[in-house]
Design an enzyme around this catalytic site. Structure first.
Site, PDB file in Angstrom:
ATOM      1  N   CYS A   1     -12.812   2.812 -28.304  1.00  0.00           N
ATOM      2  CA  CYS A   1     -14.381   3.007 -28.630  1.00  0.00           C
ATOM      3  C   CYS A   1     -14.970   3.518 -27.572  1.00  0.00           C
ATOM      4  CB  CYS A   1     -15.050   2.860 -29.649  1.00  0.00           C
ATOM      5  SG  CYS A   1     -14.203   2.523 -31.351  1.00  0.00           S
ATOM      6  N   GLU A   2     -14.292   4.258 -25.945  1.00  0.00           N
ATOM      7  CA  GLU A   2     -15.117   4.673 -25.085  1.00  0.00           C
ATOM      8  C   GLU A   2     -14.029   6.526 -25.108  1.00  0.00           C
ATOM      9  OE1 GLU A   2     -16.257   2.615 -22.911  1.00  0.00           O
ATOM     10  OE2 GLU A   2     -16.185   0.537 -24.225  1.00  0.00           O
TER      11      GLU A   2
ATOM     12  N   GLU B   1       3.818  -6.741   1.515  1.00  0.00           N
ATOM     13  CA  GLU B   1       3.523  -7.377   0.837  1.00  0.00           C
ATOM     14  C   GLU B   1       3.666  -5.535  -0.564  1.00  0.00           C
ATOM     15  OE1 GLU B   1      -0.539  -8.246   1.587  1.00  0.00           O
ATOM     16  OE2 GLU B   1       0.496 -10.367   2.027  1.00  0.00           O
ATOM     17  N   PRO B   2       4.364  -5.284  -0.421  1.00  0.00           N
ATOM     18  CA  PRO B   2       4.919  -4.187  -1.534  1.00  0.00           C
ATOM     19  C   PRO B   2       4.889  -4.671  -2.704  1.00  0.00           C
ATOM     20  CG  PRO B   2       7.320  -4.462  -0.560  1.00  0.00           C
ATOM     21  CD  PRO B   2       6.304  -6.063  -0.398  1.00  0.00           C
ATOM     22  N   GLY B   3       4.153  -3.742  -3.808  1.00  0.00           N
ATOM     23  CA  GLY B   3       4.261  -4.038  -5.156  1.00  0.00           C
ATOM     24  C   GLY B   3       4.135  -2.367  -5.399  1.00  0.00           C
TER      25      GLY B   3
ATOM     26  N   GLY C   1       0.748  -1.089  -0.073  1.00  0.00           N
ATOM     27  CA  GLY C   1      -0.059  -0.050  -0.090  1.00  0.00           C
ATOM     28  C   GLY C   1       0.610   1.390  -0.402  1.00  0.00           C
TER      29      GLY C   1
HETATM   30  N1  LLP Z   1      -1.468  -7.075  -0.733  1.00  0.00           N
HETATM   31  C1  LLP Z   1      -3.115  -7.088  -0.620  1.00  0.00           C
HETATM   32  C2  LLP Z   1      -3.972  -7.879  -0.660  1.00  0.00           C
HETATM   33  C3  LLP Z   1      -3.464  -6.450  -2.074  1.00  0.00           C
HETATM   34  O1  LLP Z   1      -4.602  -6.450  -2.201  1.00  0.00           O
HETATM   35  C4  LLP Z   1      -2.894  -5.349  -2.509  1.00  0.00           C
HETATM   36  C5  LLP Z   1      -2.997  -4.679  -3.734  1.00  0.00           C
HETATM   37  C6  LLP Z   1      -0.878  -5.324  -2.218  1.00  0.00           C
HETATM   38  C7  LLP Z   1      -0.952  -6.361  -1.557  1.00  0.00           C
HETATM   39  C8  LLP Z   1       0.185  -4.063  -3.124  1.00  0.00           C
HETATM   40  O2  LLP Z   1      -0.694  -3.122  -2.483  1.00  0.00           O
HETATM   41  P1  LLP Z   1       1.085  -1.586  -3.288  1.00  0.00           P
HETATM   42  O3  LLP Z   1       1.821  -2.099  -2.441  1.00  0.00           O
HETATM   43  O4  LLP Z   1       1.427  -1.872  -4.722  1.00  0.00           O
HETATM   44  O5  LLP Z   1       0.048  -0.587  -3.111  1.00  0.00           O
HETATM   45  N2  LLP Z   1      -5.137  -1.746  -9.916  1.00  0.00           N
HETATM   46  C9  LLP Z   1      -4.994  -0.437  -8.504  1.00  0.00           C
HETATM   47  C10 LLP Z   1      -3.920  -1.562  -7.169  1.00  0.00           C
HETATM   48  C11 LLP Z   1      -5.066  -2.084  -6.733  1.00  0.00           C
HETATM   49  C12 LLP Z   1      -4.730  -2.468  -5.530  1.00  0.00           C
HETATM   50  C13 LLP Z   1      -4.952  -4.066  -5.503  1.00  0.00           C
HETATM   51  N3  LLP Z   1      -3.778  -4.807  -4.280  1.00  0.00           N
HETATM   52  C14 LLP Z   1      -3.870   0.619  -9.084  1.00  0.00           C
HETATM   53  O6  LLP Z   1      -3.287   0.659 -10.458  1.00  0.00           O
HETATM   54  O7  LLP Z   1      -4.118   1.254  -8.752  1.00  0.00           O
END
Ligand code: LLP
Length: 419
Positions: free
Chosen positions: A343-344, A274-276, A239
């Site tokens: 087309c949106e 859980e960083p993404g 997050g």
């Molecule tokens: N853990 C869980 C349980 C999650 O649901 C998520 C993201 C993460 C970790 C990773 O979060 P991060 O560190 O990336 O913020 N598609 C959207 C973001 C959706 C996030 C979904 N869950 C966007 O493009 O902003």
């Protein structure tokens, strides 16, 4: 910090010109910088150096197998949310002992696959899911290591569609039910309680909501322990926001880590993260060509060959992505709506964006597109998934190919009665 910069007037990924990649693979395409991915992973790990912490990269942000291999070599585990992501993580060489499985709708097949792989932890999001995991594990004569994902009822997240920690959200088990569920789990033969999990949203740009949620969870852990539960691990989810260029200044991982250490140190726990986005977001850009410059009555439209199917974030979350011309210019800027060919009406990357004059054939880069870009693409309008390219210094490799139109429909068939 990332490794996309102008060299001799042309935007580069590390030492490779984006114009040269466009010549080689055609547009649109995603390109990732390996040095940036590695750097982000190291920054995050360093922030928690000396702490017992597992960094389980959230595969959904960017699930390309090459990206996963890079992060695995930096010591990352994986946070997966489907059987497909589990398969990718294992294929990339991530040890099952570093894989956590999140998500509200794990199927029995997925639970079985994760048990067979021997993953580290199931993050359980409801009572029926607890029962399903228990039942599947018992048929396999094993015990599933679990944590409950607690919904702390804290508002957070850069946009309503990516906020997950309020009581009305579908995620996690209700705060008020947590102690009962831990008691219930203790008596089940097929599960073994290991910890607590919380994830409140994404693109969070201040520490306060994290701290509010984590303090609540720390208090809960004390209660659970006094109820007799063994809580060894605390999964704090992902997050952490990134700068997208529109002025937001999210906390540095060091500040995030300092706050977390303060909250969790007295509890003597292994931490899981859980960083993404923080890892992949600024490690990738989407490069597109201008197809037409269209003068409307009220606006000028820059029509580019990437569409919302290639990068859905602006359409879905009103997200801001900086747009840089690939060829640097000092010419005065004027406002353009930057749109795709789909087309949106929502197929728009930016409204009234100040850009230098651009003409058909010119290249632009949509910045900060490494997370939730390629992983959220679709083939809407029968547009092929676009290539992904990885750069390492002066080297480049195509890590996902653009399928031919014929390949895209190869799995479809018409029944006999249609002749
Ligand atoms: N853990 C869980 C349980 C999650 O649901 C998520 C993201 C993460 C970790 C990773 O979060 P991060 O560190 O990336 O913020 N598609 C959207 C973001 C959706 C996030 C979904 N869950 C966007 O493009 O902003």
């Amino acid at each position: 910090m990332h490794h996309f910069q102008y060299l001799n007037g042309v935007l580069h990924a590390e030492d490779v010109s984006l114009a040269a990649i466009a010549d080689a693979v055609g547009t649109p395409f995603y390109v990732y910088s390996e040095a940036t991915l590695r750097r982000h992973m190291r920054v995050f790990r360093k922030a928690f150096a000396g702490t017992d912490a597992l960094v389980a990269y959230s595969v959904k942000a960017n699930s390309n197998i090459a990206v996963l291999k890079i992060l695995a070599s930096e010591g990352a585990g994986a946070d997966v949310v489907s059987g497909g992501e589990l398969m990718r993580a294992l294929k990339a060489g991530i040890a099952p002992s570093k894989i956590v499985f999140s998500g509200v709708g794990k199927t029995r097949d997925e639970i079985e696959a994760a048990l067979a792989a021997g993953i580290y932890q199931f993050n359980v999001e409801s009572e029926p899911e607890l029962e399903a995991i228990d039942a599947v594990a018992q048929t396999k004569n094993t015990r599933a290591p679990i944590a409950f994902r607690i919904n702390p009822d804290v508002a957070a997240g850069g946009h309503a569609k990516i906020s997950t920690g309020k009581s009305e959200d579908k995620f996690g088990v209700p705060w008020s039910r947590a102690r009962d569920l831990y008691k219930k789990a203790r008596d089940l033969e097929g599960v073994e309680v290991k910890g607590v999990d919380v994830h409140i949203g994404s693109q969070i740009s201040e520490l306060a909501p994290f701290e509010a949620a984590f303090r609540k969870v720390a208090a809960l852990i004390a209660d659970l322990r006094s109820d007799g539960a063994t809580i060894e691990r605390l999964d704090l989810g992902g997050g952490l926001g990134i700068p997208y260029g529109e002025g937001a200044t999210p906390p540095h991982p060091e500040a995030y880590a300092d706050m977390i250490k303060q909250v969790t140190e007295p509890l003597d726990l292994q931490l899981i993260f859980e960083p993404g986005r923080m890892i992949a977001g600024n490690a990738g850009v989407l490069v597109a060509s201008v197809i037409y410059l269209k003068e409307g009555e009220a606006k000028k439209f820059l029509i580019i060959d990437a569409g919302m199917n290639d990068l859905i974030r602006p359409a879905l979350y009103d997200a801001w992505h900086d747009i840089w011309p690939v060829r640097e210019t000092a010419e005065p800027r004027e406002p353009f709506d930057v749109v795709g060919p789909v087309c949106e009406s929502s197929d728009r990357f930016a409204a009234a964006r100040a850009l230098p004059p651009l003409a058909a054939g010119d290249l632009v880069a949509l910045m900060s597109a490494g997370a939730y870009g390629a992983s959220q693409t679709s083939q809407y309008n029968t547009r092929p998934l676009i290539p992904e390219v990885l750069v390492n210094g002066a080297r480049l490799a195509v890590i996902r190919n653009r399928p031919a139109h014929e390949d895209m429909i190869a799995n479809e068939s018409a029944p006999d009665w249609l002749g």
